[in-house]
Design a protein around this motif. Sequence first.
Motif, mmCIF file in Angstrom:
data_model
loop_
_atom_site.group_PDB
_atom_site.id
_atom_site.type_symbol
_atom_site.label_atom_id
_atom_site.label_comp_id
_atom_site.label_asym_id
_atom_site.label_seq_id
_atom_site.Cartn_x
_atom_site.Cartn_y
_atom_site.Cartn_z
ATOM 1 N N GLY A 108 -4.817 -8.447 -2.838
ATOM 2 C CA GLY A 108 -4.052 -9.685 -2.882
ATOM 3 C C GLY A 108 -2.573 -9.468 -3.130
ATOM 4 O O GLY A 108 -1.914 -10.311 -3.739
ATOM 5 N N SER A 109 -2.043 -8.345 -2.656
ATOM 6 C CA SER A 109 -0.631 -8.005 -2.883
ATOM 7 C C SER A 109 0.195 -8.315 -1.644
ATOM 8 O O SER A 109 -0.284 -8.184 -0.519
ATOM 9 N N GLY B 89 -7.069 9.769 -7.450
ATOM 10 C CA GLY B 89 -6.464 8.591 -8.056
ATOM 11 C C GLY B 89 -6.261 7.473 -7.046
ATOM 12 O O GLY B 89 -6.489 6.296 -7.348
ATOM 13 N N CYS B 90 -5.833 7.828 -5.830
ATOM 14 C CA CYS B 90 -5.666 6.820 -4.771
ATOM 15 C C CYS B 90 -7.004 6.172 -4.427
ATOM 16 O O CYS B 90 -7.103 4.944 -4.291
ATOM 17 N N ALA B 91 -8.032 6.986 -4.276
ATOM 18 C CA ALA B 91 -9.346 6.468 -3.896
ATOM 19 C C ALA B 91 -9.942 5.570 -4.967
ATOM 20 O O ALA B 91 -10.694 4.643 -4.660
ATOM 21 N N THR C 23 -5.701 -1.417 -8.502
ATOM 22 C CA THR C 23 -4.561 -2.307 -8.281
ATOM 23 C C THR C 23 -3.569 -1.623 -7.352
ATOM 24 O O THR C 23 -3.611 -0.397 -7.151
ATOM 25 N N ALA C 24 -2.658 -2.418 -6.805
ATOM 26 C CA ALA C 24 -1.613 -1.854 -5.947
ATOM 27 C C ALA C 24 -0.714 -0.900 -6.727
ATOM 28 O O ALA C 24 -0.303 0.146 -6.210
ATOM 29 N N GLY C 25 -0.412 -1.241 -7.993
ATOM 30 C CA GLY C 25 0.426 -0.371 -8.803
ATOM 31 C C GLY C 25 -0.199 0.987 -9.026
ATOM 32 O O GLY C 25 0.479 2.020 -8.999
#
Length: 468
Positions: free
Chosen positions: A43-44, A93-95, A99-101
């Motif tokens: 939802g970003s 960490g990406c996977a 949240t977007a941050g």
Amino acid sequence: MQEPYGRSEKNWVLGLTSLASFMMALDALIVTTALATIRSQFGSPVETLQWAVNAFNLSFAVLLLAGAALGDRFGRRRMFAAGIALFVLASAGCALSATAGWLIASRAAQGAGAALVMPLAMAILSSAFGRDERPRALGIFSGITGFALIIGAAVGGFITESLGWRWIFWINLPIGVIAIVLVLTRLRESFGPAVALDITGLLLVAIAALALVWSLLRGNSAGWTSPEVTSTIIAGLVFTVAFVLFELRAAAPMVPMRLFASRSFASAIVASLLFYAAMYGVVFLLPQFLQNTLGFSPFGAGLRLLPWTATLFVTAPIAGAAVNKFGERPLVVAGLLMQAVGLGWIAVMVAPGLAYSAMVAPLILAGVGVSMAMPAAQNAILGSVMPAEMGKASGVFNMGRFLGGMFGIAAMVATFSANGSVDSAATFSRGFAAAMMLAAALSLAGALAGLCLPARQRVAVTEVPQNS
């Protein structure tokens, strides 16, 4: 003195450095086609999620020269493996991002890992291959790495549609772990000069790069004459001058300015910056033209880049070997003239009703051209420095490539916006045509810079033993 590398050891060096660089280069662009899915899940807004790409690029830019320096100081193999390990952890960490941050922070860590791997890959490769074999090895390395940059968006789209966007990052874990084990068991350790780290130089170049890259990223959205952009450009230029002045006086500089006294080094750096600006800009806009104007899917658009990308595998190794016979200047100049003609050809034919088949010939011409220029320019850069300074030289090359690419994207997007829009196929075509003409002009400027390369010296050269 260092023992000569055997054939099997050279093959391991070429294979592992190419694999690691391919993985880093692929992830620089692989997330782009997954952003719509990520935006829906988190939802970003788009303004936030653009940093899923930019965070990687920024950390890579500001830490790149530090990666080369750390390899020289603490061991290239050791730091190469550490860079892959950091990249693997950041991929996890990406996977796992909730949240977007979280995703943006993990992408920044991925860029830091890539900043260790990319310059050290070229340094390790160059130390393993002698003067006569190095051009061909660099040609293969360039073809594999360059191919990753161009197929990244298509691969990301395919994985997102088939497995989900998180698998874009999960797939790095098994490959990275295997690569770390093989690097530590199959590669030989090597060092640059055993001198103290140039911390002041690192901070100055990091601030300069951060300011300049930030201004390039923000120019189109904030306005090129806005206080934010003008102030960051001025700050970047001030810190760049400060860095150069400090390096000229430093006892152990991170970037020895004497390297630029070499006509071969300086000319090849300028030519590389210009042709990578053109190439990255085209990589950014061409898939969007294929989708928005010609109506292909993201994966379909990626497949239709193959007439351009496939030339890397065929041409780059041949061109690398041809350097020994003809020298760097003819290949850089002819290659970039071919790229200029190919991109200009596309620019004059662009229209909403254009048949894709009409683009195949100019795409092949441009692809063959840049595939000739890449290994020749890299060989001119690395061949103009002492073996102990190859890590620093490759760091300067990669920094120039990245900044050139960022400049190319920003300049071509600005040109697109001034001449067209995304409102319709007709307006998109007008903007795209103007941007492609700029890419052709950048390629032509690169060819002119290539003319400054020294002519081939047809004298017998005895390979100098390289210190470990």
